[in-house]
Design a protein around this motif. Structure first.
Motif, short mmCIF file in Angstrom:
data_model
loop_
_atom_site.label_atom_id
_atom_site.label_comp_id
_atom_site.label_asym_id
_atom_site.label_seq_id
_atom_site.Cartn_x
_atom_site.Cartn_y
_atom_site.Cartn_z
N PHE A 179 -3.50 5.55 12.08
CA PHE A 179 -2.53 5.64 10.98
C PHE A 179 -2.30 4.28 10.34
CE2 PHE A 179 -1.58 8.98 14.06
CZ PHE A 179 -1.80 10.09 13.24
N CYS A 180 -2.16 4.31 9.03
CA CYS A 180 -1.96 3.09 8.27
C CYS A 180 -0.62 2.44 8.65
CB CYS A 180 -1.96 3.42 6.77
SG CYS A 180 -1.55 2.01 5.75
N PRO A 181 -0.63 1.17 9.03
CA PRO A 181 0.63 0.52 9.39
C PRO A 181 1.54 0.28 8.19
CG PRO A 181 -1.19 -1.04 9.52
CD PRO A 181 -1.79 0.29 9.19
N GLY A 182 1.00 0.49 6.96
CA GLY A 182 1.83 0.29 5.77
C GLY A 182 2.60 1.53 5.38
N CYS A 183 1.97 2.71 5.48
CA CYS A 183 2.62 3.93 4.98
C CYS A 183 2.51 5.11 5.94
CB CYS A 183 2.04 4.31 3.62
SG CYS A 183 0.34 4.87 3.71
N GLY A 184 1.79 4.96 7.04
CA GLY A 184 1.70 6.04 8.03
C GLY A 184 0.66 7.09 7.71
N GLN A 197 -9.64 2.07 6.10
CA GLN A 197 -8.99 2.13 4.80
C GLN A 197 -7.84 3.12 4.84
OE1 GLN A 197 -11.69 1.89 1.47
NE2 GLN A 197 -10.59 3.52 0.43
N CYS A 198 -6.74 2.75 4.22
CA CYS A 198 -5.60 3.66 4.11
C CYS A 198 -6.03 4.88 3.30
CB CYS A 198 -4.44 2.94 3.42
SG CYS A 198 -3.09 4.03 2.95
N GLY A 199 -5.72 6.07 3.79
CA GLY A 199 -6.14 7.30 3.12
C GLY A 199 -5.11 7.86 2.17
N ALA A 206 4.23 3.91 -2.42
CA ALA A 206 3.79 2.53 -2.20
C ALA A 206 3.25 2.35 -0.80
CB ALA A 206 4.97 1.57 -2.42
N CYS A 207 2.23 1.52 -0.69
CA CYS A 207 1.71 1.14 0.63
C CYS A 207 1.32 -0.32 0.57
CB CYS A 207 0.50 1.99 1.02
SG CYS A 207 -0.31 1.35 2.50
N ASN A 208 1.97 -1.13 1.35
CA ASN A 208 1.71 -2.57 1.26
C ASN A 208 0.39 -2.96 1.92
OD1 ASN A 208 2.33 -2.49 3.96
ND2 ASN A 208 4.33 -3.48 3.74
N VAL A 209 -0.29 -2.00 2.52
CA VAL A 209 -1.64 -2.26 3.03
C VAL A 209 -2.65 -1.91 1.95
CG1 VAL A 209 -3.37 -1.56 4.73
CG2 VAL A 209 -0.98 -1.88 5.42
N ARG A 210 -2.61 -0.66 1.47
CA ARG A 210 -3.54 -0.22 0.44
C ARG A 210 -3.44 -1.08 -0.82
NH1 ARG A 210 -1.55 5.00 -2.25
NH2 ARG A 210 -0.19 3.39 -3.11
N ASP A 211 -2.23 -1.45 -1.20
CA ASP A 211 -2.00 -2.12 -2.48
C ASP A 211 -2.07 -3.64 -2.40
OD1 ASP A 211 -1.59 0.46 -3.31
OD2 ASP A 211 0.59 0.34 -3.14
ZN LIG Z 1 -1.20 2.96 3.70
#
Ligand SMILES: [Zn+2]
Length: 381
Positions: A179-184, A197-199, A206-211
């Protein structure tokens, strides 16, 4: 016992592959290398590698041409889902990661553009379930193979053990982080299984990892550990420690501990030395490093030198209460013991029998480093 084959690198630290990390995001490179007849796959099942052979078990390796396991069929299934949500292990049944190119003089090695050639190496970890693209029944020949146990790895050549270590650290990460640590949101592997990659396709969330323009949270993690031999400045004495964790044996070794955020290697060594032994040591030098796949560590081997002044060298085990004992030993006595030591077993000392770390551990080489520097100071090396 014959010493483990070494090539100048610490155990698990022998790099036989060119990782060509800049080619991992080149889809054409990944597709072509996955389908090449020379390509070698290191298969894992449920997170552990396999062995073949009864008499002299060897790490199980596969090519697309092996008759006993249909690796070509597996690759055919994985190719269409590369770099997509369907590549997630819960859908595909396999985590795949590119390890590198091994140089070879053979005529039929993989060639890419005019600059890159060699035998491509991939690791694949099968984790099938009822609904996965790859089904458990297809793995039947592999499931007949024994799983690698930890003892066996340390009896393998350094090159094989290092290949295993490289594969295991990537596959362990791919299996653990979903799971993405930015948005789950669920993540999926890209760049030949070396990045996640964040899916989250919903741009309104918003996702501070993807973005992020630059991020480092979806790469494999390596946890640095400092491990340090403590010696006097003239190398005539060495402090060895016996941990409470080793209550059932007589192992005396170096001190070690995880590095913490915002610490230098030198500060982490000084802190660990003081916390565990009470010794005050600020003179730290890096000696060598060792990858350690249990599960994802880098052992940073150092030597810490102390000028005895009646205060700094005093042992005090009461700070973090981790050690059962720590003692200053005469390096001359350690040298004699090391000369009788074959990499395992008990070594007789004047006061008591103790055990040294095995020769595959960096701690062994740090102790040997101190012995060698002492010999050199006497002009005998
Ligand atoms: Zn994310």
């Amino acid at each position: 016992m014959e010493a483990v084959v070494r090539t100048g690198a610490t155990f698990f630290g022998y790099e036989s592959l060119n990782r060509v990390s800049f080619l991992r995001n080149d889809v054409e490179f990944v597709r072509k290398s996955l389908q090449h007849k020379s390509t070698v796959f290191v298969p894992f099942v449920q997170g552990e590698a396999l062995v073949r052979g009864q008499e002299e078990p060897e790490l199980c390796l596969l090519t697309l041409q092996d008759g006993w396991f249909p690796m070509a069929r597996v690759v055919d299934k994985l190719l269409p889902v590369l770099n997509s949500q369907a590549a997630r292990v819960v859908e595909s049944g396999a985590n795949l990661t590119f390890l590198g190119l091994k140089s070879s003089d053979g005529d039929d090695v993989f060639q890419y553009r005019s600059s890159y050639s060699g035998v491509p190496y991939y690791a694949v970890d099968f984790r099938t379930s009822g609904g996965t693209l790859i089904q458990a029944a297809e793995l039947e020949p592999l499931l007949q193979c024994a799983r690698v146990d930890r003892k066996l790895i340390f009896e393998m050549s350094n090159e094989t053990a290092s290949l295993y270590s490289h594969a295991k650290m990537y596959l362990d990460w791919l299996a653990k982080y979903h799971f993405c640590p930015g948005c789950g949101s669920v993540m999926f592997p890209v760049d030949a299984g070396t990045k996640m990659q964040c899916g989250n396709a919903d741009r309104s969330v918003a996702c501070n990892v993807r973005d992020a323009a630059v991020n480092n949270v979806c790469f494999p993690r390596t946890d640095p550990v400092v491990i340090v031999a403590i010696a006097t400045k003239d190398f005539s004495r060495i402090c060895l420690a016996h941990s409470k964790r080793w209550v059932h044996d007589t192992l005396y070794s170096t001190v070690a501990g995880f590095m913490e955020p915002a610490e230098t290697v030198e500060q982490a060594c000084s802190r660990e030395i003081w916390e565990e032994t009470g010794i005050r040591c600020r003179d730290i030098t890096l000696v060598s490093t060792q990858p350690w796949p249990y599960p994802a560590n880098l052992m940073i081997g150092c030597v810490g030198l102390v000028e005895p002044n009646g205060v700094d060298e005093k042992i005090n085990l009461s700070h973090d209460n981790e050690l059962m004992d720590a003692q200053w030993f005469d390096v001359e006595e350690v040298i004699e013991a090391m000369d009788r030591y074959d990499g395992s077993g008990v070594v007789k000392f004047k006061k008591s029998d103790i055990t040294f770390p095995g020769s595959t551990a960096i701690a062994f080489h740090l102790i040997k480093f101190v012995c060698d520097r002492y010999k050199r100071s006497l002009g005998s090396l």
